[in-house]
Design a protein around this motif. Structure first.
Motif, mmCIF file in Angstrom:
data_model
loop_
_atom_site.group_PDB
_atom_site.id
_atom_site.type_symbol
_atom_site.label_atom_id
_atom_site.label_comp_id
_atom_site.label_asym_id
_atom_site.label_seq_id
_atom_site.Cartn_x
_atom_site.Cartn_y
_atom_site.Cartn_z
ATOM 1 N N LEU A 96 0.806 -1.218 0.000
ATOM 2 C CA LEU A 96 0.000 0.000 0.000
ATOM 3 C C LEU A 96 0.839 1.268 0.000
ATOM 4 C CD1 LEU A 96 -2.840 -0.936 2.525
ATOM 5 C CD2 LEU A 96 -2.879 -1.063 0.030
ATOM 6 N N GLU A 97 2.128 1.166 0.348
ATOM 7 C CA GLU A 97 2.956 2.361 0.477
ATOM 8 C C GLU A 97 4.197 2.285 -0.402
ATOM 9 O OE1 GLU A 97 3.699 2.645 4.673
ATOM 10 O OE2 GLU A 97 1.563 2.727 5.171
ATOM 11 N N GLU A 129 5.486 11.146 3.241
ATOM 12 C CA GLU A 129 4.509 11.177 2.155
ATOM 13 C C GLU A 129 3.232 10.430 2.523
ATOM 14 O OE1 GLU A 129 7.507 11.622 -1.690
ATOM 15 O OE2 GLU A 129 7.179 9.652 -0.786
ATOM 16 N N VAL A 130 3.387 9.339 3.239
ATOM 17 C CA VAL A 130 2.209 8.586 3.679
ATOM 18 C C VAL A 130 1.375 9.414 4.649
ATOM 19 C CG1 VAL A 130 1.451 6.557 4.975
ATOM 20 C CG2 VAL A 130 3.271 6.330 3.284
ATOM 21 N N ALA A 131 2.048 10.152 5.527
ATOM 22 C CA ALA A 131 1.343 10.917 6.554
ATOM 23 C C ALA A 131 0.832 12.261 6.042
ATOM 24 C CB ALA A 131 2.259 11.146 7.754
ATOM 25 N N ILE A 150 -9.651 1.598 2.891
ATOM 26 C CA ILE A 150 -8.324 1.350 2.329
ATOM 27 C C ILE A 150 -7.714 2.682 1.910
ATOM 28 C CG2 ILE A 150 -7.015 0.207 0.488
ATOM 29 C CD1 ILE A 150 -9.357 -1.787 0.256
ATOM 30 N N VAL A 151 -6.453 2.879 2.264
ATOM 31 C CA VAL A 151 -5.683 4.023 1.770
ATOM 32 C C VAL A 151 -4.362 3.493 1.225
ATOM 33 C CG1 VAL A 151 -4.568 6.214 2.303
ATOM 34 C CG2 VAL A 151 -6.703 5.594 3.454
ATOM 35 N N ALA A 152 -4.097 3.777 -0.031
ATOM 36 C CA ALA A 152 -2.837 3.379 -0.658
ATOM 37 C C ALA A 152 -2.130 4.631 -1.151
ATOM 38 C CB ALA A 152 -3.090 2.417 -1.816
ATOM 39 N N SER A 180 0.732 9.098 -5.792
ATOM 40 C CA SER A 180 -0.620 8.649 -6.121
ATOM 41 C C SER A 180 -1.267 8.114 -4.849
ATOM 42 C CB SER A 180 -0.577 7.548 -7.184
ATOM 43 O OG SER A 180 -1.831 6.907 -7.313
ATOM 44 N N ARG A 181 -2.456 8.628 -4.536
ATOM 45 C CA ARG A 181 -3.163 8.150 -3.332
ATOM 46 C C ARG A 181 -4.577 7.709 -3.691
ATOM 47 N NH1 ARG A 181 -2.758 11.773 1.791
ATOM 48 N NH2 ARG A 181 -0.768 10.641 1.858
ATOM 49 N N ASN A 182 -4.889 6.491 -3.333
ATOM 50 C CA ASN A 182 -6.243 5.953 -3.469
ATOM 51 C C ASN A 182 -6.884 5.848 -2.098
ATOM 52 O OD1 ASN A 182 -6.869 4.770 -6.396
ATOM 53 N ND2 ASN A 182 -4.681 4.516 -5.990
#
Length: 223
Positions: free
Chosen positions: A31-32, A39-41, A55-57, A163-165
């Motif tokens: 997912l990361e 960047e994830v945060a 879900i967060v990717a 890219s974030r889903n």
């Protein structure tokens, strides 16, 4: 009967082990992919459009090109447009009419907030929700269950494309959630990794092409 029961127990144990292994060892990597902890945060445009996702990717890549070289490839994405720069044959097995372009297509550069396109005959219809040239592009499904955001962040090496889903799974039964966890999530990583590498390949190739300033452009024939 005993053999059937033993077989069922064996399959159940295998699937449980697979689920635990994926959850503990691979899920975060899936997912990361390519992303830093920052960047994830980091908040991104579009996060507020789906505040309670299942879900967060967040997946990222460094592209040795300026944001203005990447942006045209972003805005022409979509079925029947510039494609998705991934495995077209897989996309088209799902009836998505994806044909990844290797050139910038002028006819698909005029994207605006509110524009929509459908992902196949049965897939969701995506709407342009955020359009900040050379900074952010966000698509949101009309059913409110999916937000797909792209951010362009200049870095010392060029540009970070993130890219974030954000996906909601309302009222999904347990088997559907297991399928999404074990099949769809890894599958999305395979496809999105290819897509980000596709952006990188195209934009870095385009970066090498000279930029012709307006004042240097040739005069019209007969002018």
């Amino acid at each position: 009967m005993k053999r059937t029961t033993a077989c069922a127990i064996g399959i159940g144990t295998y699937l449980a082990g697979l689920a635990v292994g994926y959850q503990v060892i691979l899920r975060n990597r899936c997912l990361e992919w390519g992303s830093t902890k920052e960047e994830v945060a980091r908040a991104m445009p579009g996060d507020d459009l789906l505040t309670d996702p299942d879900i967060v990717a967040t997946r990222s890549i460094t592209i040795n090109a300026a944001p203005e070289r990447i942006w045209p490839w972003l805005v022409q994405m979509g079925p029947g447009r510039g494609g998705a720069y991934t495995y077209d044959w897989i996309e088209n097995l799902l009836g998505l009419d994806m044909h990844s372009a290797d050139t910038i297509l002028p006819q698909f550069q005029n994207l605006s907030i509110g524009d929509t396109f459908a992902l196949g005959d049965t897939g969701p219809r995506m709407r342009v929700a955020v359009h900040e040239p050379e900074q952010a592009l966000v698509f949101a499904s009309e059913d409110g269950h999916w937000v797909w955001a792209f951010g362009l962040y200049p870095s010392d090496e060029g540009t970070r494309l993130v890219s974030r889903n954000r996906i909601a799974l309302p009222n999904k039964a347990v088997p559907t959630r297991v399928f999404n966890r074990l099949i769809m999530e890894p599958g999305s990583w395979v496809m999105e990794r290819k897509m980000l590498l596709g952006f990188k390949q195209r934009a870095e190739r385009e970066q090498k092409a000279p930029v012709v300033a307006v004042s240097e452009a040739p005069a019209p024939v007969g002018g």
